[in-house]
Design an enzyme around this catalytic site. Structure first.
Site, PDB file in Angstrom:
ATOM      1  CG  HIS A 242      45.818  31.645 123.372  1.00  0.00           C
ATOM      2  ND1 HIS A 242      46.802  30.221 122.813  1.00  0.00           N
ATOM      3  CD2 HIS A 242      45.389  30.040 124.232  1.00  0.00           C
ATOM      4  CE1 HIS A 242      46.668  29.918 122.123  1.00  0.00           C
ATOM      5  NE2 HIS A 242      46.095  29.419 123.010  1.00  0.00           N
TER       6      HIS A 242
ATOM      7  CD  GLU B  30      43.900  26.528 123.650  1.00  0.00           C
ATOM      8  OE1 GLU B  30      43.177  26.569 122.508  1.00  0.00           O
ATOM      9  OE2 GLU B  30      44.212  26.198 123.682  1.00  0.00           O
TER      10      GLU B  30
ATOM     11  CG  HIS C  66      47.889  26.413 126.925  1.00  0.00           C
ATOM     12  ND1 HIS C  66      48.081  27.540 126.727  1.00  0.00           N
ATOM     13  CD2 HIS C  66      48.056  26.165 125.446  1.00  0.00           C
ATOM     14  CE1 HIS C  66      47.826  28.640 125.701  1.00  0.00           C
ATOM     15  NE2 HIS C  66      47.464  27.418 125.281  1.00  0.00           N
TER      16      HIS C  66
ATOM     17  NE  ARG D  98      55.689  28.107 117.849  1.00  0.00           N
ATOM     18  CZ  ARG D  98      55.577  28.581 116.948  1.00  0.00           C
ATOM     19  NH1 ARG D  98      56.498  30.180 116.089  1.00  0.00           N
ATOM     20  NH2 ARG D  98      54.520  28.796 115.664  1.00  0.00           N
TER      21      ARG D  98
END
Length: 259
Positions: free
Chosen positions: A44, A62, A119, A139
């Site tokens: 991200h 997150e 991740h 991605r």
């Protein structure tokens, strides 16, 4: 009074329920993710990169609380490249097994996933995720799987842009308060949210200074201010609710933002 109304409607029309905090969207998303297959390997951006490159969007920070997982399970968190040059080389040469970093996990583990961290959630893992309210995801790799006969879109150059190299593991120090009837673990506090875990066996009242509090019951049953709650319940304590009393035998994840 608010029965049947969506959270988005309350956010737009009754901001006082959330302490009149600023923002164009409710600040957090809380999800339960039940991974039946290995999920794609992602990264991200932070707020600055997303604002510049994704039409003013927010980035995404997150965190994951492991609700359950297979025996000998692991997650992908971080990478093994020593610098940006080696990172690019390993990605372009598709050396995924050398690149990705696997971390063994067990039920009750907790991880903060900062922007720029490679991740992925693996098959057989059940997590509770708390995140910034953003859907910007790059991605990096999807195991060469096909969707309708074609590979899913990858975002290689943007991923390389935002991946931090070398990877530096973030060691979280859980502050634990233990009393006769409860244990409270402060799992993380960052710019965007805080996440605590509370285990109660009996009755205890907890201080609440947040503009709102999101609560997820992980285990057990009991009540909050005499309202019954049980495993699987999710609810929000609005601004002005004040201190709350948990009674019974239950485990709860609480999250929110600072004033």
């Amino acid at each position: 009074m608010y029965k049947g109304k969506k959270l988005s409607s309350l956010w737009e029309n009754h901001r006082e329920l959330f302490g009149n905090i600023q923002g164009d969207r409710f600040p957090l998303l809380v999800k339960i993710i039940d991974a039946k297959d290995d999920l794609s390997i992602q990264v991200h951006p932070d707020d600055a990169y997303a604002k510049k490159n994704e039409n003013g969007s927010l980035g995404k920070t997150e965190c994951w609380y492991i609700l359950d997982c297979n025996e000998n399970a692991d997650l992908i968190i971080g990478h093994n490249a020593k610098d940006k040059e080696e990172l690019q080389q390993m990605i372009h040469n598709r050396e995924w097994n050398r690149l990705i970093r696997k971390v063994p996990i067990k039920k009750g583990d907790f991880f903060q996933i900062e922007p720029g961290t490679v991740h992925a959630i693996t098959a057989g893992t059940l997590i509770l995720e708390t995140q910034q309210n953003s859907d910007v995801t790059y991605r990096l790799y999807d195991y060469d799987r096909l969707s309708n006969g074609v590979p899913r879109e990858l975002h290689i150059e943007k991923s390389i842009d935002v991946i931090k190299a070398p990877f530096k593991e973030k060691n979280l120090e859980r502050k634990i308060t233990k009393e006769k009837n409860f244990t409270k673990e402060e799992l993380v506090t960052c710019e965007f949210y805080f996440v605590d875990k509370i285990d109660v066996d009996g009755t205890n009242t907890f201080e609440n200074l947040a503009p709102f509090l999101i609560m997820s019951v992980l285990e057990g049953e009991g009540s909050i201010n005499h309202t019954p709650v049980k495993k699987g319940d999710h609810f929000i304590l609005p601004d002005g609710f004040g201190d709350y009393t948990l009674e019974g035998k239950l485990s709860v994840i609480c999250s929110g933002v600072s004033r």
